[in-house]
Design an enzyme around this catalytic site. Sequence first.
Site, short mmCIF file in Angstrom:
data_model
loop_
_atom_site.label_atom_id
_atom_site.label_comp_id
_atom_site.label_asym_id
_atom_site.label_seq_id
_atom_site.Cartn_x
_atom_site.Cartn_y
_atom_site.Cartn_z
N SER F 95 0.79 -1.23 0.00
CA SER F 95 0.00 0.00 0.00
C SER F 95 0.82 1.28 0.00
O SER F 95 0.29 2.37 -0.21
CB SER F 95 -0.99 0.00 1.17
OG SER F 95 -0.36 0.38 2.35
N LYS F 138 -6.81 3.64 8.66
CA LYS F 138 -5.91 4.64 8.08
C LYS F 138 -6.50 6.04 8.15
O LYS F 138 -5.79 7.02 8.38
CB LYS F 138 -5.60 4.27 6.62
CG LYS F 138 -4.67 3.06 6.47
CD LYS F 138 -4.56 2.60 5.02
CE LYS F 138 -3.53 1.49 4.87
NZ LYS F 138 -3.51 0.94 3.49
CA LIG Z 1 0.87 3.88 2.45
#
Ligand SMILES: [Ca+2]
Lengths: 198, 198, 198, 198, 198, 198
Positions: F95, F138
């Site tokens: 990611s 996140k």
């Molecule tokens: Ca990231």
Amino acid sequence: ERNKYENNDVAGVVTGLAWTQVGGDILFIESILSKGKGVLSVTGNLGKVMKESATLALEYIKSNAAELKLDPSIFEKYNVHIHVPEGATPKDGPSAGITMLTSLVSLFTQRKVKKSIAMTGEITLRGKVLPVGGIKEKILAAKRAHIKEIIMCSENERDIKEINEDYLKGLTFHYVNDMSEVLAVALTNEKVKNAKEL
Amino acid sequence: ERNKYENNDVAGVVTGLAWTQVGGDILFIESILSKGKGVLSVTGNLGKVMKESATLALEYIKSNAAELKLDPSIFEKYNVHIHVPEGATPKDGPSAGITMLTSLVSLFTQRKVKKSIAMTGEITLRGKVLPVGGIKEKILAAKRAHIKEIIMCSENERDIKEINEDYLKGLTFHYVNDMSEVLAVALTNEKVKNAKEL
Amino acid sequence: ERNKYENNDVAGVVTGLAWTQVGGDILFIESILSKGKGVLSVTGNLGKVMKESATLALEYIKSNAAELKLDPSIFEKYNVHIHVPEGATPKDGPSAGITMLTSLVSLFTQRKVKKSIAMTGEITLRGKVLPVGGIKEKILAAKRAHIKEIIMCSENERDIKEINEDYLKGLTFHYVNDMSEVLAVALTNEKVKNAKEL
Amino acid sequence: ERNKYENNDVAGVVTGLAWTQVGGDILFIESILSKGKGVLSVTGNLGKVMKESATLALEYIKSNAAELKLDPSIFEKYNVHIHVPEGATPKDGPSAGITMLTSLVSLFTQRKVKKSIAMTGEITLRGKVLPVGGIKEKILAAKRAHIKEIIMCSENERDIKEINEDYLKGLTFHYVNDMSEVLAVALTNEKVKNAKEL
Amino acid sequence: ERNKYENNDVAGVVTGLAWTQVGGDILFIESILSKGKGVLSVTGNLGKVMKESATLALEYIKSNAAELKLDPSIFEKYNVHIHVPEGATPKDGPSAGITMLTSLVSLFTQRKVKKSIAMTGEITLRGKVLPVGGIKEKILAAKRAHIKEIIMCSENERDIKEINEDYLKGLTFHYVNDMSEVLAVALTNEKVKNAKEL
Amino acid sequence: ERNKYENNDVAGVVTGLAWTQVGGDILFIESILSKGKGVLSVTGNLGKVMKESATLALEYIKSNAAELKLDPSIFEKYNVHIHVPEGATPKDGPSAGITMLTSLVSLFTQRKVKKSIAMTGEITLRGKVLPVGGIKEKILAAKRAHIKEIIMCSENERDIKEINEDYLKGLTFHYVNDMSEVLAVALTNEKVKNAKEL
Ligand SMILES: [Ca+2]
Ligand SMILES: [Ca+2]
Ligand SMILES: [Ca+2]
Ligand SMILES: [Ca+2]
Ligand SMILES: [Ca+2]
Ligand SMILES: [Ca+2]
Ligand SMILES: [Ca+2]
Ligand SMILES: [Ca+2]
Ligand SMILES: [Ca+2]
Ligand SMILES: [Ca+2]
Ligand SMILES: [Ca+2]
Ligand SMILES: [Ca+2]
């Protein structure tokens, strides 16, 4: 133990603070140059993260050669070897970063390291200093070794504030955010005896 | 066993003291040079830390070539091979450091090693000698092998003081802090028979 | 099995004695040269220590090229490959050292190996031969394979003395301390058929 | 499955017999050359011992270039890639040795491989063929694949004798001791279609 | 997900069919060239066998450069990078072989890949296509992704015949034995937009 | 923590969003150039997949040098080092791909990164952006760090829609499909202070 290094008229030997399974301890970072092609080697029974710190430190110096008044060609003409003594003890973690960087800058500039100073802190590629763990244990180890000044990240100040004042007597703390501040505190402007011409 | 090496008129063979799972033992460090490009290789079923000692020893010598009266160009013209016999026994730890360094200095200078001497001690990149463990067992092994003189770190003197005097009869101890002291004791000023011209 | 090798008019094939999990066995060391740059490669499902023996053997030969009447330049002009057949069996340990060295000296000198001879012993960098284990089992295997002469370290003589005399009938033992003695016994002064010009 | 290869007018494709956890099977060794510098690469989910067989085969060929009428310079001008299809199956063991060597000799000489032939046997550096295991299962697999001739080590003849005759109908066995015999049986003297000029 | 690639006017992106622990899935093989020296690199959390497929694919192309109308010198002037997206999923096995080879041929020829086509099959060094497992799950995944045509090994036809016809509606199957057939089906004769001059 | 980087007048420092065992977190990607030969090195206690992201990012940039208005020769004249601080925390997963790519483009173009922006998304070799996991955690981490804008894959929009609106206040989302969109949002057209001439 520390006395071995106390009288160090040589460049590249710096005292760090480590956090081991048996509590805090001081450790020494040694570095030397030999004629070569810019190879970095690292010994001392180090783990992956601590080896990465050595790479980071050298990259930072290369990238900031101008500010450090270093001729960039020296990086291609010498090999650098960093050693952390006491090979029987495995060592890892990022907290020796500022110690390694100070060692290398002393080595490349042949500037003397200040006496009775120790340090602990992670370094980033851009020269920021990050907080690390085990501060209380490291402080106790520093006192046992008659350290007088300690450099650490400003974000570690809160860890110091939680320590009983009695333990802190005789210690001066330098809280820093950038490697440039570490170097300003830790390195004198005096060259070591028999300084090498690089 | 030791007799094999006793009459050693060759350079580079030095007796060390080791601490193994079955007690103390003597070990031999052998080293030879062959025409090459400065590659260091190590054999003898050695662990990571003991291999690092070999690297440290060679780096120290390169960095102190002038003091050791060595022409720095020889490091690029020869390969160095260090071997620790008895391959069936895995070996590790930093305590062979001073033995390895003595072996290499004997090899590069072609100076004879003193007879009936053994040693144990960690070495740092700057040539400091650090204390090691297993001293009592190592002393017993040295006596069994008819060793007469032993070199170790001055910080290991306290370990000797805890040993029953009877065990120490006939042994002379040399306590040192720096590699230069090790070399002064261990190496004679005589060249080996058929000394190589490097 | 051994007959395959008995009539060996080629250089570099030598019979060793091994100690495996299913008892003693004979093994063969084969080696060949090919045009190259001095690379040593080793095959035969060998462990770390047995691979180190191959390195030791080659280093010893390089270092004693003069005594062996070898032109040192050949080490840079040929690659050496050592193989120990029967790849399904993992092999390790230092005891094939003298067999490997004999194989390589036969190869480089193109001298014929004596018939019906086998050997077992560790080698050091300086050419000393060290004792090894499993002597009784190795002797039984040698007899089964119709070996007539066996070379081993003089320190292994005590192991032979513990073996029932009946098992030793028809076997001649050569006890040695140095590689030069191994070579004197194992290699004839005759060149192999179609000896290569190196 | 075998039919894919039956009509093989290309060099380097040879049928081997393997012994897997689910019984005997046939396998194919493929090899190709590409312009390069003499690098050998091997694919097919192979274990350490099977990879060593590939190295042995190539070394044998290099060492016997003259007998095989090969110009030694080709080994430096081409890379060799050996592949054993069916990557989902891990493969190991020494028994593909003679198959690999036959494949490579076919490749370097561009000679056609005989039709309907399969083989199994370990190879040594000197070109000896050693016996291997799993013979009964391999024979059954060969029959299922309509193989007509089989090459194996003469020491495996005893394994064939223990198999019920009915299973052996239609099969011709070639018992060999040396690689030269394998090549004499397995390779025709005809070049493959569109044979490469090496 | 597939739509991301549907409109692919770039060379080297090909849809494969994979069989994962959670059933069938489509995957994409991407490849690009960059100026270099012929290095092949592979990313995407791939296992050993899948990496070998990439090597096989490139070797096949090099060995068949003439048939593919490729100038062999391009293999030395460019590096090739193959990537299989979705790095969180480990991927292995030989079944992406034909997808990788199609990707690389598209890349080197700059020919457009056909739309709405997917494929699964192992490749050999000689360009044969071998059957693979998980066909039913792969077909279901292809349907979910609106694939219209599927390429697989002719030996996998029996797996298709065991699938309920309803699942197969709207799918066209291409059964192949050789890579040349895969390429004939999967690649158009049209160059991609902004085709690179290699 | 974030403030250290907020005032970043240097190129190559970009904020990412990570999903760790203790929840979401922000992380920083740093990168620097040093004179060299095009070597990419990566530090920060990264796993295999995260290291692959760095390779992918650099390959993408090399392959799209023209579009990014980069002189391709710079890739051979500089080494690139990417670091992810906080070495005590192991990091892995795909990611950080878009964060790494943004960092490198900022580095090579010396363009300033937008303030108060963070991002998470996998990158492919062709510059597509793929969805990633842990979105909710996140987002919470981004808010705690006073991030104002977030870039992610358009396929992650459904994850945002499942989050309570209160948590999203003050955040602007940029949903993207291609790296070019990431760069358009994340990089300003302003050069950093003391921009390097490459
Ligand atoms: Ca990231
Ligand atoms: Ca200590
Ligand atoms: Ca200590
Ligand atoms: Ca420290
Ligand atoms: Ca011993
Ligand atoms: Ca010792
Ligand atoms: Ca046997
Ligand atoms: Ca032996
Ligand atoms: Ca099969
Ligand atoms: Ca998927
Ligand atoms: Ca596939
Ligand atoms: Ca954090």
